[in-house]
Write a protein that holds these residues in place. Sequence first.
Motif, mmCIF file in Angstrom:
data_model
loop_
_atom_site.group_PDB
_atom_site.id
_atom_site.type_symbol
_atom_site.label_atom_id
_atom_site.label_comp_id
_atom_site.label_asym_id
_atom_site.label_seq_id
_atom_site.Cartn_x
_atom_site.Cartn_y
_atom_site.Cartn_z
ATOM 1 N N PHE A 1 0.835 -1.208 0.000
ATOM 2 C CA PHE A 1 0.000 0.000 0.000
ATOM 3 C C PHE A 1 0.870 1.260 0.000
ATOM 4 O O PHE A 1 0.603 2.227 -0.731
ATOM 5 N N ILE A 2 1.940 1.261 0.806
ATOM 6 C CA ILE A 2 2.844 2.414 0.888
ATOM 7 C C ILE A 2 3.577 2.608 -0.432
ATOM 8 O O ILE A 2 3.763 3.749 -0.908
ATOM 9 N N LEU A 3 3.978 1.527 -1.084
ATOM 10 C CA LEU A 3 4.678 1.629 -2.364
ATOM 11 C C LEU A 3 3.764 2.214 -3.448
ATOM 12 O O LEU A 3 4.198 3.041 -4.270
ATOM 13 N N PHE A 4 2.496 1.798 -3.448
ATOM 14 C CA PHE A 4 1.549 2.368 -4.414
ATOM 15 C C PHE A 4 1.330 3.860 -4.141
ATOM 16 O O PHE A 4 1.185 4.662 -5.067
ATOM 17 N N TYR A 5 1.326 4.225 -2.873
ATOM 18 C CA TYR A 5 1.187 5.639 -2.524
ATOM 19 C C TYR A 5 2.388 6.434 -3.037
ATOM 20 O O TYR A 5 2.220 7.522 -3.626
ATOM 21 N N LEU A 6 3.596 5.936 -2.836
ATOM 22 C CA LEU A 6 4.787 6.631 -3.325
ATOM 23 C C LEU A 6 4.775 6.758 -4.839
ATOM 24 O O LEU A 6 5.192 7.786 -5.398
ATOM 25 N N LEU A 7 4.318 5.693 -5.514
ATOM 26 C CA LEU A 7 4.212 5.766 -6.968
ATOM 27 C C LEU A 7 3.235 6.864 -7.397
ATOM 28 O O LEU A 7 3.495 7.613 -8.351
ATOM 29 N N GLN A 8 2.128 6.956 -6.682
ATOM 30 C CA GLN A 8 1.149 7.997 -6.983
ATOM 31 C C GLN A 8 1.734 9.391 -6.764
ATOM 32 O O GLN A 8 1.519 10.323 -7.566
ATOM 33 N N VAL A 9 2.519 9.569 -5.688
ATOM 34 C CA VAL A 9 3.145 10.855 -5.407
ATOM 35 C C VAL A 9 4.124 11.242 -6.512
ATOM 36 O O VAL A 9 4.193 12.402 -6.950
ATOM 37 N N LEU A 10 4.881 10.257 -6.995
ATOM 38 C CA LEU A 10 5.839 10.535 -8.057
ATOM 39 C C LEU A 10 5.159 10.891 -9.382
ATOM 40 O O LEU A 10 5.757 11.574 -10.237
ATOM 41 N N LEU A 11 3.914 10.460 -9.571
ATOM 42 C CA LEU A 11 3.192 10.746 -10.815
ATOM 43 C C LEU A 11 2.545 12.128 -10.820
ATOM 44 O O LEU A 11 2.134 12.623 -11.891
ATOM 45 N N VAL A 12 2.438 12.770 -9.651
ATOM 46 C CA VAL A 12 1.765 14.079 -9.582
ATOM 47 C C VAL A 12 2.521 15.169 -10.358
ATOM 48 O O VAL A 12 1.933 15.873 -11.205
ATOM 49 N N PRO A 13 3.832 15.382 -10.132
ATOM 50 C CA PRO A 13 4.531 16.439 -10.885
ATOM 51 C C PRO A 13 4.485 16.241 -12.399
ATOM 52 O O PRO A 13 4.203 17.205 -13.138
ATOM 53 N N PRO A 14 4.734 15.009 -12.935
ATOM 54 C CA PRO A 14 4.618 14.844 -14.397
ATOM 55 C C PRO A 14 3.212 15.147 -14.909
ATOM 56 O O PRO A 14 3.050 15.659 -16.027
ATOM 57 N N LEU A 15 2.199 14.842 -14.094
ATOM 58 C CA LEU A 15 0.822 15.113 -14.520
ATOM 59 C C LEU A 15 0.587 16.614 -14.677
ATOM 60 O O LEU A 15 -0.008 17.062 -15.660
ATOM 61 N N GLY B 1 0.869 19.751 -1.089
ATOM 62 C CA GLY B 1 -0.133 18.703 -1.328
ATOM 63 C C GLY B 1 0.398 17.327 -0.965
ATOM 64 O O GLY B 1 -0.309 16.496 -0.374
ATOM 65 N N ILE B 2 1.686 17.086 -1.336
ATOM 66 C CA ILE B 2 2.292 15.792 -1.010
ATOM 67 C C ILE B 2 2.401 15.615 0.501
ATOM 68 O O ILE B 2 2.101 14.544 1.056
ATOM 69 N N ALA B 3 2.819 16.654 1.220
ATOM 70 C CA ALA B 3 2.949 16.583 2.679
ATOM 71 C C ALA B 3 1.596 16.340 3.336
ATOM 72 O O ALA B 3 1.471 15.555 4.289
ATOM 73 N N LEU B 4 0.557 17.027 2.818
ATOM 74 C CA LEU B 4 -0.786 16.861 3.394
ATOM 75 C C LEU B 4 -1.286 15.432 3.209
ATOM 76 O O LEU B 4 -1.835 14.826 4.134
ATOM 77 N N SER B 5 -1.099 14.906 2.006
ATOM 78 C CA SER B 5 -1.550 13.524 1.757
ATOM 79 C C SER B 5 -0.728 12.514 2.570
ATOM 80 O O SER B 5 -1.250 11.479 2.995
ATOM 81 N N THR B 6 0.570 12.842 2.814
ATOM 82 C CA THR B 6 1.401 11.952 3.634
ATOM 83 C C THR B 6 0.919 11.922 5.073
ATOM 84 O O THR B 6 0.884 10.866 5.716
ATOM 85 N N VAL B 7 0.519 13.089 5.597
ATOM 86 C CA VAL B 7 -0.024 13.146 6.957
ATOM 87 C C VAL B 7 -1.305 12.320 7.052
ATOM 88 O O VAL B 7 -1.512 11.571 8.020
ATOM 89 N N VAL B 8 -2.143 12.445 6.031
ATOM 90 C CA VAL B 8 -3.382 11.652 6.019
ATOM 91 C C VAL B 8 -3.058 10.154 5.990
ATOM 92 O O VAL B 8 -3.690 9.343 6.687
ATOM 93 N N LEU B 9 -2.044 9.773 5.199
ATOM 94 C CA LEU B 9 -1.634 8.366 5.141
ATOM 95 C C LEU B 9 -1.148 7.876 6.498
ATOM 96 O O LEU B 9 -1.520 6.776 6.941
ATOM 97 N N LEU B 10 -0.324 8.687 7.176
ATOM 98 C CA LEU B 10 0.198 8.285 8.490
ATOM 99 C C LEU B 10 -0.924 8.153 9.513
ATOM 100 O O LEU B 10 -0.903 7.237 10.346
#
Length: 332
Positions: free
Chosen positions: A11-25, A41-50
């Motif tokens: 689950f964490i790996l899929f989240y990191l992949l999603q984060v890496l796809l945001v800037p190219p998008l 945005g990345i920091a906020l979503s990371t806090v939500v994940l934690l």
Amino acid sequence: MKLFWKDQLPFILFYLLQVLLVPPLYWLTGEDRPLSIMLYGIALSTVVLLLYLGYRYAQHRRLYAALSNPKRMLEEHLVSLGDTPLPEAIHELLQLIDRQYQDQINLHVRRMDQHIVFMNRWVHQMKTPLSVIQLSLEDLEDEAAISIQEELERLRRGLEMVIYTSRLDQFEDDFQVEPLVLSKVVSESVAENRRLFIRRGIKVNIQINPNFTVYSDAKWLMFMLTQILTNAVNYTSGTDKTVTLSSQHIGTDLVLNITDQGIGISPEDLKRVFNPYFTGERGRQYHESTGMGLYLVREICNRLGHTVELQSKLGEGTTVQIAFHNSDHLQK
């Protein structure tokens, strides 16, 4: 905790992949977003994940703790793993498996109990015809009667081994430890097997102080001595041989030595003579061994708190030692 992180790693790996796809998008859409906005945005979503992972761990903490230490889980016998759907479902599954396992165990125990009861009744029923044959032989003195007597005693010893083997699983309900005069028990055992010694022309030499006392069960001790003496006679060829029963002090223990002048045991068989059904090279040669006598001796000794050891040399004989712990071997 370690198991939890292993479980959440995909689950964490899929989240990191999603984060890496945001800037190219953002770059592909042509929107000129400031880097600080993307990092926020990345920091906020990371806090939500934690927060989610912390909540998830709190929910399943007992489940992960039980799975990380299954031995403790078995000792506590299926304690509650939590109130959420997943731990409850796993707990119900484990309870179902446990009930099925217990049902199979109880069925096996009932079958074994029935088998033991049947064997005991069968052995007792066989004692009656053996007694009748024994009485009939008393009126005969020819060579055939002697041969029949020998086979009769072999049958009796075999039946005795069967019944004592069946009682071994219920040993705790069938023994009584009491002080016993060792020389008396040994003499009674020799007297009980006197016909065997006479037929084989083997002498018995008892060298035990009549004041030595041991703590044991008389019935089980007699059975052990019979097994050892029978082996001593069966594996001794020729006449004018002697079986010697002596005692010695080793610390606070009294050790009973039973020494024969038989064929001995090969070195490669010495470590296996106490295994069930093991007959060894000599047993196959003389066709007298069932492979159960010494095994039963060791099992009975373990249950009575005694120790049994065996020493042997090929062509010279064998010595079986039974050590009685905390025995009164002082002369009175």
